[in-house]
Write an enzyme that holds these catalytic residues in place. Structure first.
Site, PDB file in Angstrom:
ATOM      1  N   ARG A 141      -6.237   3.228 -15.383  1.00 44.02           N
ATOM      2  CA  ARG A 141      -6.209   4.001 -14.227  1.00 44.02           C
ATOM      3  C   ARG A 141      -7.031   5.432 -14.237  1.00 44.02           C
ATOM      4  O   ARG A 141      -7.727   5.864 -13.406  1.00 44.02           O
ATOM      5  CB  ARG A 141      -4.837   4.075 -13.568  1.00 44.02           C
ATOM      6  CG  ARG A 141      -4.132   2.720 -13.540  1.00 44.02           C
ATOM      7  CD  ARG A 141      -3.023   2.795 -12.602  1.00 44.02           C
ATOM      8  NE  ARG A 141      -3.139   3.263 -10.918  1.00 44.02           N
ATOM      9  CZ  ARG A 141      -3.144   4.426 -10.728  1.00 44.02           C
ATOM     10  NH1 ARG A 141      -2.544   5.296 -11.179  1.00 44.02           N
ATOM     11  NH2 ARG A 141      -3.411   4.372  -9.508  1.00 44.02           N
ATOM     12  N   CYS A 177     -13.905   4.042 -27.987  1.00 43.71           N
ATOM     13  CA  CYS A 177     -15.258   4.559 -28.175  1.00 43.71           C
ATOM     14  C   CYS A 177     -15.846   4.774 -26.806  1.00 43.71           C
ATOM     15  O   CYS A 177     -16.857   4.252 -26.420  1.00 43.71           O
ATOM     16  CB  CYS A 177     -15.753   3.820 -29.298  1.00 43.71           C
ATOM     17  SG  CYS A 177     -15.227   3.728 -30.675  1.00 43.71           S
ATOM     18  N   GLU A 178     -15.236   5.601 -26.142  1.00 43.85           N
ATOM     19  CA  GLU A 178     -15.834   5.974 -24.823  1.00 43.85           C
ATOM     20  C   GLU A 178     -15.493   7.251 -24.100  1.00 43.85           C
ATOM     21  O   GLU A 178     -14.187   7.670 -24.512  1.00 43.85           O
ATOM     22  CB  GLU A 178     -15.281   4.894 -23.621  1.00 43.85           C
ATOM     23  CG  GLU A 178     -15.606   3.707 -23.787  1.00 43.85           C
ATOM     24  CD  GLU A 178     -16.463   2.939 -22.666  1.00 43.85           C
ATOM     25  OE1 GLU A 178     -16.920   3.780 -21.841  1.00 43.85           O
ATOM     26  OE2 GLU A 178     -16.637   1.623 -22.639  1.00 43.85           O
ATOM     27  N   GLY A 190       0.785  -1.323   0.069  1.00 41.32           N
ATOM     28  CA  GLY A 190       0.141   0.083   0.072  1.00 41.32           C
ATOM     29  C   GLY A 190       0.793   1.375   0.014  1.00 41.32           C
ATOM     30  O   GLY A 190       0.416   2.443  -0.131  1.00 41.32           O
ATOM     31  N   TYR A 212      -9.969   5.462 -11.882  1.00 42.42           N
ATOM     32  CA  TYR A 212      -9.807   6.034 -10.630  1.00 42.42           C
ATOM     33  C   TYR A 212      -9.619   7.581 -10.679  1.00 42.42           C
ATOM     34  O   TYR A 212      -9.052   8.098  -9.660  1.00 42.42           O
ATOM     35  CB  TYR A 212      -8.434   5.352  -9.873  1.00 42.42           C
ATOM     36  CG  TYR A 212      -8.705   3.785  -9.861  1.00 42.42           C
ATOM     37  CD1 TYR A 212      -9.330   3.239  -9.189  1.00 42.42           C
ATOM     38  CD2 TYR A 212      -7.487   3.266 -10.485  1.00 42.42           C
ATOM     39  CE1 TYR A 212      -9.103   1.932  -9.167  1.00 42.42           C
ATOM     40  CE2 TYR A 212      -7.213   2.152 -10.390  1.00 42.42           C
ATOM     41  CZ  TYR A 212      -8.087   1.139  -9.898  1.00 42.42           C
ATOM     42  OH  TYR A 212      -8.058   0.039  -9.929  1.00 42.42           O
ATOM     43  N   PRO A 232       4.695  -4.910  -1.031  1.00 44.68           N
ATOM     44  CA  PRO A 232       4.564  -3.817  -1.742  1.00 44.68           C
ATOM     45  C   PRO A 232       4.558  -4.221  -3.409  1.00 44.68           C
ATOM     46  O   PRO A 232       4.979  -5.114  -3.773  1.00 44.68           O
ATOM     47  CB  PRO A 232       5.949  -3.190  -1.528  1.00 44.68           C
ATOM     48  CG  PRO A 232       6.847  -4.273  -1.434  1.00 44.68           C
ATOM     49  CD  PRO A 232       6.145  -5.466  -0.495  1.00 44.68           C
TER      50      PRO A 232
HETATM   51  N1  LLP Z   1      -1.565  -6.776  -0.420  1.00 47.84           N
HETATM   52  C1  LLP Z   1      -2.736  -6.858  -0.691  1.00 47.84           C
HETATM   53  C2  LLP Z   1      -3.674  -7.674   0.119  1.00 47.84           C
HETATM   54  C3  LLP Z   1      -3.344  -6.041  -1.697  1.00 47.84           C
HETATM   55  O1  LLP Z   1      -4.952  -6.310  -1.786  1.00 47.84           O
HETATM   56  C4  LLP Z   1      -2.638  -5.115  -2.386  1.00 47.84           C
HETATM   57  C5  LLP Z   1      -3.275  -4.615  -3.356  1.00 47.84           C
HETATM   58  C6  LLP Z   1      -1.048  -5.301  -2.131  1.00 47.84           C
HETATM   59  C7  LLP Z   1      -0.718  -5.934  -1.282  1.00 47.84           C
HETATM   60  C8  LLP Z   1      -0.285  -4.461  -3.097  1.00 47.84           C
HETATM   61  O2  LLP Z   1      -0.456  -3.088  -3.014  1.00 47.84           O
HETATM   62  P1  LLP Z   1       0.216  -1.757  -3.399  1.00 47.84           P
HETATM   63  O3  LLP Z   1       1.599  -1.925  -2.636  1.00 47.84           O
HETATM   64  O4  LLP Z   1       0.553  -2.199  -4.726  1.00 47.84           O
HETATM   65  O5  LLP Z   1      -0.256  -0.626  -3.078  1.00 47.84           O
HETATM   66  N2  LLP Z   1      -5.271  -1.145  -9.408  1.00 47.84           N
HETATM   67  C9  LLP Z   1      -5.121  -0.147  -8.131  1.00 47.84           C
HETATM   68  C10 LLP Z   1      -4.578  -0.673  -7.059  1.00 47.84           C
HETATM   69  C11 LLP Z   1      -5.131  -1.993  -6.501  1.00 47.84           C
HETATM   70  C12 LLP Z   1      -4.680  -2.575  -5.297  1.00 47.84           C
HETATM   71  C13 LLP Z   1      -5.211  -3.819  -5.028  1.00 47.84           C
HETATM   72  N3  LLP Z   1      -4.395  -4.584  -3.652  1.00 47.84           N
HETATM   73  C14 LLP Z   1      -4.590   0.978  -8.842  1.00 47.84           C
HETATM   74  O6  LLP Z   1      -4.075   0.855  -9.990  1.00 47.84           O
HETATM   75  O7  LLP Z   1      -4.364   2.069  -8.273  1.00 47.84           O
END
Ligand code: LLP
Length: 433
Positions: free
Chosen positions: A328, A359-360, A238, A332, A290
């Site tokens: 993205r 086409c959006e 995250g 989002y 991560p």
């Molecule tokens: N661990 C778990 C349980 C997760 O659900 C996720 C991401 C991560 C780790 C990795 O998170 P990160 O470090 O990458 O923030 N598609 C979205 C992001 C979705 C994240 C889903 N879970 C975007 O493009 O912002």
């Protein structure tokens, strides 16, 4: 750190001129910097040096085999969420025993596959799943290693779709139910209690929620260790990255403390100094998951301007990448910096929408953004597209998936071929009626 810089007015990835890469492999094209990914991995690993730790890269962020293999060689484990990701990790030379298998909806087949390959643990997200894992393990005559995913009830994350740490969403088990779930699990003969897991959400640019959630869970974690001898505490992923910076203005401070319009980077050191103190002295191995932090700023999407279109209200720069290649912004409202690959000496800037051919109306990369003037044929880079870029791409509008290339110092290699029209219909069948 990131490795996208101008040299002689040409945007380079490490030592490679991106114009040359686009000429060689065509556009739209994802290009990743191997050096940036391994640098981020090494720095995170070093910053946590005093902990017994394992970084399990969240494969969902970018699961190209070459990227997984790069990280496996650097020493990473993997956070996986499907049988497909396990398959990819194994195909990339990663080890199943370094994989934690997360996700709220694991199928029986996926559980069987993961047990056969002997993953390190399953992150259990519901009591129903716990029971199924126990049954599947029993049928195989094994014990399934598990961790329960605790929902810490700490809100964080930049968009409601990617905030996961509260009971308003489907993830994890409520903190006040956790003790009872471990108690129940401890009585299941085919389950082995190996750890505890949490995850707050994604693109979190403040270290405090991480520290708060760890501090909040600490007494529970200590208790679980005392009762069941768990070995690890996974604190999820995250960590947010900088999306707004200015490679164009020559700043090299993309990562470390760069200031965008509204963003300050959460540096690896800030993150480490916030999380290490509440994790100290637990006597558990700390797992981190991560995804974006390692891959996000390590990739760009190269796209060429097809047309400039003026309407009474706006100027549209129509590029050859679309929302199917990078969703993205549409999904989002995410900001991605857009810069020319060849920096012009003309200081003129224009307010434009950068849009794709799909086409959006949601098919845009920037709206009402002031950018340096662009012309048909110009090559532009959509920055910070290394995570959740290609991984979320689709064939919408029957557009072949883009190619991907990896740069390492002054070398560049194709790591995924561009799809062909033939690929689009592969597997489709005439029903015969
Ligand atoms: N661990 C778990 C349980 C997760 O659900 C996720 C991401 C991560 C780790 C990795 O998170 P990160 O470090 O990458 O923030 N598609 C979205 C992001 C979705 C994240 C889903 N879970 C975007 O493009 O912002």
């Amino acid at each position: 750190m990131h490795s996208f810089q101008y040299r002689n007015q040409q945007l380079h990835c490490e030592g490679v001129d991106l114009e040359r890469v686009a000429e060689k492999f065509g556009t739209p094209l994802y290009v990743y910097s191997a050096g940036t990914i391994t640098d981020h991995y090494d720095r995170l690993d070093r910053a946590l040096g005093e902990l017994d730790r394992r970084i399990c890269y969240a494969a969902k962020a970018n699961s190209n085999r070459a990227i997984l293999s790069l990280l496996a060689r650097a020493g990473a484990g993997f956070d996986i969420v499907s049988g497909g990701e396990l398959f990819r990790v194994l195909a990339a030379g990663g080890k199943a025993e370094s994989c934690t298998f997360a996700g709220v909806g694991k199928s029986r087949d996926e559980i069987e596959y993961a047990l056969d390959e002997r993953v390190h643990s399953f992150n259990v997200e519901s009591e129903a799943e716990l029971e199924l894992i126990n049954r599947v393990a029993k049928a195989k005559g094994v014990r399934a290693p598990i961790a329960v995913r605790v929902n810490p009830e700490v809100a964080a994350g930049h968009h409601k779709y990617i905030s996961t740490g509260t009971s308003k969403n489907k993830f994890g088990i409520a903190i006040d139910r956790v003790a009872a779930v471990y108690e129940k699990a401890s009585r299941l003969p085919n389950v082995l209690l190996r750890g505890v897991q949490m995850h707050l959400g994604s693109q979190i640019t403040d270290a405090q929620p991480f520290a708060d959630a760890i501090t909040k869970l600490r007494p529970l974690v200590v208790d679980l260790k005392g009762r069941y001898g768990i070995e690890f505490f996974s604190i999820g992923g995250g960590v947010g990255i900088v999306y707004e910076s200015s490679v164009e203005s020559g700043s090299e401070a993309w990562w470390e403390g760069a200031l965008g319009a509204a963003q300050r980077a959460l540096t690896i050191d800030d993150y480490a100094s916030a999380i290490v103190p509440p994790l100290r002295g637990l006597g558990l191995r700390i797992l981190l998951e991560p995804g974006r932090l390692l891959a996000g700023n390590a990739g760009v999407l190269l796209t060429r301007v097809r047309y400039i279109k003026r309407t009474a209200q706006k100027e549209f720069v129509i590029v050859d990448a679309g929302m199917n290649d990078l969703i993205r912004p549409a999904l989002y409202q995410s900001y991605h910096e857009i810069v020319p690959v060849r920096r012009s000496s003309d200081p003129a800037r224009k307010r434009v929408d950068v849009v794709g051919p799909v086409c959006e109306s949601g098919d845009f990369f920037a709206q009402d953004r002031e950018l340096s003037k662009m012309q048909e044929g110009d090559l532009v880079a959509i920055m910070s597209a290394g995570a959740y870029g290609f991984a979320m791409a689709s064939n919408y509008n029957s557009r072949p998936l883009p190619a991907e290339a990896l740069v390492n110092a002054d070398r560049c290699a194709l790591i995924r071929e561009r799809q062909t029209y033939r690929d689009l219909v592969r597997g489709e069948r005439d029903p015969g009626f």
